[in-house]
Design a protein around this motif. Structure first.
Motif, PDB file in Angstrom:
ATOM      1  N   LEU A 170     -14.746 -53.817 -29.064  1.00 57.25           N
ATOM      2  CA  LEU A 170     -15.375 -54.408 -27.715  1.00 57.25           C
ATOM      3  C   LEU A 170     -15.403 -53.289 -26.709  1.00 57.25           C
ATOM      4  CD1 LEU A 170     -13.488 -57.862 -27.452  1.00 57.25           C
ATOM      5  CD2 LEU A 170     -16.000 -57.554 -28.186  1.00 57.25           C
ATOM      6  N   SER A 171     -14.485 -52.483 -26.712  1.00 58.40           N
ATOM      7  CA  SER A 171     -14.421 -51.358 -25.596  1.00 58.40           C
ATOM      8  C   SER A 171     -15.541 -50.308 -25.847  1.00 58.40           C
ATOM      9  CB  SER A 171     -13.044 -50.580 -25.600  1.00 58.40           C
ATOM     10  OG  SER A 171     -13.058 -49.963 -26.824  1.00 58.40           O
ATOM     11  N   GLY A 172     -16.277 -50.442 -26.978  1.00 55.46           N
ATOM     12  CA  GLY A 172     -17.139 -49.407 -27.200  1.00 55.46           C
ATOM     13  C   GLY A 172     -18.613 -49.903 -26.964  1.00 55.46           C
ATOM     14  N   HIS A 173     -18.576 -51.283 -26.308  1.00 55.28           N
ATOM     15  CA  HIS A 173     -20.055 -52.025 -26.301  1.00 55.28           C
ATOM     16  C   HIS A 173     -19.998 -52.532 -24.956  1.00 55.28           C
ATOM     17  CE1 HIS A 173     -19.613 -51.610 -30.636  1.00 55.28           C
ATOM     18  NE2 HIS A 173     -20.913 -51.601 -30.884  1.00 55.28           N
ATOM     19  N   PRO A 174     -21.242 -52.939 -24.468  1.00 54.76           N
ATOM     20  CA  PRO A 174     -21.453 -53.659 -23.213  1.00 54.76           C
ATOM     21  C   PRO A 174     -20.634 -55.011 -23.429  1.00 54.76           C
ATOM     22  CG  PRO A 174     -23.442 -52.772 -23.881  1.00 54.76           C
ATOM     23  CD  PRO A 174     -22.512 -52.459 -25.310  1.00 54.76           C
ATOM     24  N   PRO A 175     -20.122 -55.649 -21.996  1.00 61.53           N
ATOM     25  CA  PRO A 175     -19.686 -56.896 -22.012  1.00 61.53           C
ATOM     26  C   PRO A 175     -20.518 -57.948 -22.735  1.00 61.53           C
ATOM     27  CG  PRO A 175     -19.611 -55.663 -20.030  1.00 61.53           C
ATOM     28  CD  PRO A 175     -20.493 -55.011 -20.739  1.00 61.53           C
ATOM     29  N   ILE A 176     -19.998 -58.893 -23.503  1.00 64.35           N
ATOM     30  CA  ILE A 176     -20.603 -60.057 -23.916  1.00 64.35           C
ATOM     31  C   ILE A 176     -20.351 -61.069 -23.351  1.00 64.35           C
ATOM     32  CG2 ILE A 176     -20.733 -61.231 -26.395  1.00 64.35           C
ATOM     33  CD1 ILE A 176     -19.405 -58.726 -27.695  1.00 64.35           C
ATOM     34  N   ARG A 177     -21.297 -61.560 -22.605  1.00 63.31           N
ATOM     35  CA  ARG A 177     -21.277 -62.695 -21.912  1.00 63.31           C
ATOM     36  C   ARG A 177     -22.069 -63.874 -22.179  1.00 63.31           C
ATOM     37  NH1 ARG A 177     -21.967 -58.308 -18.071  1.00 63.31           N
ATOM     38  NH2 ARG A 177     -20.098 -57.893 -16.800  1.00 63.31           N
ATOM     39  N   THR A 178     -23.055 -63.481 -23.369  1.00 66.41           N
ATOM     40  CA  THR A 178     -23.873 -64.708 -23.702  1.00 66.41           C
ATOM     41  C   THR A 178     -24.292 -64.391 -25.295  1.00 66.41           C
ATOM     42  OG1 THR A 178     -26.142 -63.712 -23.367  1.00 66.41           O
ATOM     43  CG2 THR A 178     -25.265 -65.140 -21.544  1.00 66.41           C
ATOM     44  N   ARG A 179     -24.677 -65.490 -25.866  1.00 68.11           N
ATOM     45  CA  ARG A 179     -25.132 -65.187 -27.227  1.00 68.11           C
ATOM     46  C   ARG A 179     -26.291 -64.010 -27.680  1.00 68.11           C
ATOM     47  NH1 ARG A 179     -24.982 -70.909 -30.571  1.00 68.11           N
ATOM     48  NH2 ARG A 179     -23.756 -72.056 -29.354  1.00 68.11           N
ATOM     49  N   ALA A 180     -26.991 -63.991 -26.439  1.00 62.60           N
ATOM     50  CA  ALA A 180     -28.097 -62.776 -26.601  1.00 62.60           C
ATOM     51  C   ALA A 180     -27.088 -61.525 -26.692  1.00 62.60           C
ATOM     52  CB  ALA A 180     -28.993 -62.941 -25.617  1.00 62.60           C
ATOM     53  N   ASP A 181     -26.044 -61.273 -26.156  1.00 61.03           N
ATOM     54  CA  ASP A 181     -25.508 -60.120 -26.051  1.00 61.03           C
ATOM     55  C   ASP A 181     -24.984 -59.854 -27.569  1.00 61.03           C
ATOM     56  OD1 ASP A 181     -26.072 -59.747 -23.363  1.00 61.03           O
ATOM     57  OD2 ASP A 181     -24.173 -60.799 -22.960  1.00 61.03           O
ATOM     58  N   LEU A 182     -24.986 -60.855 -28.619  1.00 62.08           N
ATOM     59  CA  LEU A 182     -24.425 -60.395 -29.851  1.00 62.08           C
ATOM     60  C   LEU A 182     -25.522 -59.374 -30.701  1.00 62.08           C
ATOM     61  CD1 LEU A 182     -23.338 -63.890 -30.777  1.00 62.08           C
ATOM     62  CD2 LEU A 182     -21.872 -61.912 -30.335  1.00 62.08           C
ATOM     63  N   LYS A 183     -26.822 -59.523 -30.159  1.00 58.44           N
ATOM     64  CA  LYS A 183     -28.009 -58.779 -30.757  1.00 58.44           C
ATOM     65  C   LYS A 183     -27.564 -57.477 -30.915  1.00 58.44           C
ATOM     66  CE  LYS A 183     -32.857 -58.230 -31.069  1.00 58.44           C
ATOM     67  NZ  LYS A 183     -34.204 -58.632 -30.502  1.00 58.44           N
ATOM     68  N   GLY A 184     -27.436 -56.808 -31.958  1.00 58.26           N
ATOM     69  CA  GLY A 184     -27.335 -55.321 -32.252  1.00 58.26           C
ATOM     70  C   GLY A 184     -25.757 -54.976 -32.577  1.00 58.26           C
ATOM     71  N   LEU A 185     -24.829 -56.053 -32.217  1.00 61.88           N
ATOM     72  CA  LEU A 185     -23.442 -55.898 -32.704  1.00 61.88           C
ATOM     73  C   LEU A 185     -23.389 -56.035 -34.586  1.00 61.88           C
ATOM     74  CD1 LEU A 185     -21.682 -57.765 -29.796  1.00 61.88           C
ATOM     75  CD2 LEU A 185     -22.265 -55.231 -30.030  1.00 61.88           C
TER      76      LEU A 185
END
Length: 307
Positions: A170-185
C-alpha cells in the motif's frame, strides 16, 4: 465373521485401494490385502474386483456393504453406551476448506482434545468438496449448504471477508479510496477454473475482471498478500495471523459467508457425533468472533506509508 475383518472391508470399499485403506487404519497395505483375502475365503465369495483405478466392489461386495455399515453403527453405539454421557472419545476425521483448516480448526480442536483426552482428531485440509459417501471424512465443513443427497446439515457460523493488502504494498501506491482506485493494482485471487464452490468467487463481487496472481488455496493467496504481492479478498479471521496486512475499502466491499457442518445421515442417532458436532459448532463460532474482534479499525494510509 470377524468384526476387524469387516472394518477392513469397509475401509477398502470407501478408499478404493489397499494403500489408502491402510493409511486410514494405520496398517500396511499388504496386511490389508491379506485380511481382505481372509474374509473372502471365509465367505467363499469375491468381494472386490481389481481395476486399473484400484479396488471396486464386486456384486457380492455391494450386497455385503449395507450389512457391514449396520454392524459398524451397532459397534459405535455399543462403544458410546459404555463410555458414558459426558466425554467424547475415539477417532474423528474432519474435512475442511484450507482457510478454515489453517486458521480456525487447530485452535478449536486443541481445546476439544484438552477437554476430552480420549478424543483423537484428524484435520484434512483440501480445496474441494469432500465426498462423505466414500467416507473421506466423518464430518465435513463446507462454504455452502448442500442441495442434494442425504446428510445431517448444520449451520455453524457466519464470517466476514474484505479486500486487504500489506502495508508495504500500500505504501508504494496512491491511497485507495474507491473501487476505481483498484485499477492498475496487482490483484490476487482464485484460479477461475478451480473454484469448486460459487461462494468462493469473491473477486466477481468487487468488479475486478481478472487477477494477476492466483492459487486454488486461500492460504497461499493470503501468504502472497502478506508478501506484498498485491490486493485480494481475505477472511477477517485470518488477518491476526498476518502482521502488516490491513483491510481496505471496507465500506464498499464487504462479504459475508457461512460455514456448514455436513455429517453422514447414519450419524443422526449417534450421541457421540451429536455432542462432537455441537462442541465443534460452539468452538468455531467463538473462535471466529475472537479473531475478527482482533482486526484493527482501518485508517487511511498515505503513499509514504504514514497514517
Amino acid at each position: 465373521m470377524d468384526w476387524d475383518d469387516m472394518r477392513i472391508f469397509l475401509a477398502v470399499a470407501r478408499a478404493d485401494s489397499l494403500s489408502a485403506a491402510g493409511r486410514r487404519l494405520g496398517i500396511d497395505a499388504s496386511t490389508v490385502g491379506r485380511r481382505v483375502l481372509r474374509l473372502e475365503t471365509a465367505l467363499a465369495v469375491k468381494l472386490f474386483q481389481k481395476t486399473p483405478q484400484g479396488y471396486s466392489l464386486a456384486p457380492e461386495g455391494e450386497r455385503l456393504l449395507p450389512h457391514a455399515e449396520t454392524i459398524e453403527a451397532a459397534m459405535t453405539g455399543a462403544s458410546e453406551a459404555l463410555s458414558g454421557p459426558g466425554g467424547i472419545s475415539g477417532q474423528v476425521r474432519i474435512g475442511a476448506p484450507d482457510g478454515c483448516a489453517n486458521y480456525l480448526l487447530p485452535q478449536v480442536c486443541a481445546r476439544l482434545c484438552a477437554a476430552h483426552p480420549g478424543l483423537e482428531v484428524q484435520i484434512v485440509a483440501l480445496p474441494r468438496v469432500f465426498n462423505l459417501s466414500r467416507r473421506e471424512a466423518d464430518m465435513a465443513i463446507a462454504v455452502s449448504r448442500p442441495t442434494a443427497g442425504k446428510a445431517v446439515i448444520q449451520r455453524l457460523t457466519d464470517y466476514n471477508l474484505h479486500l486487504a493488502a500489506h502495508e508495504d504494498y500500500l505504501s508504494g501506491h496512491p491511497p485507495i479510496r474507491t473501487r476505481a482506485d483498484l485499477k492498475g493494482l496487482r490483484m490476487i485471487g482464485y484460479i477461475s477454473d478451480m473454484i469448486f464452490d460459487r461462494e468462493l468467487d469473491y473477486l466477481a463481487e468487487t468488479g475486478v475482471e481478472r487477477a494477476a496472481l492466483t492459487s486454488n488455496s486461500v492460504s497461499v493467496q493470503m501468504q502472497a498478500i502478506r508478501a506484498g504481492a498485491g490486493v485480494g479478498i481475505v477472511h477477517d479471521f485470518a488477518i491476526p495471523f498476518c502482521p502488516g496486512v490491513r483491510r481496505i475499502l471496507t465500506d464498499e466491499v464487504s462479504l459475508t459467508r457461512s460455514f456448514w457442518l455436513i455429517r453422514h445421515a447414519d450419524d443422526r442417532s449417534s450421541q457421540r457425533m451429536n455432542r462432537l458436532a455441537e462442541a465443534l459448532a460452539q468452538g468455531l463460532k467463538a473462535e471466529v468472533a475472537r479473531l475478527q474482534g482482533l482486526v484493527p479499525v482501518e485508517t487511511e494510509m498515505s503513499p509514504a506509508g504514514r497514517t
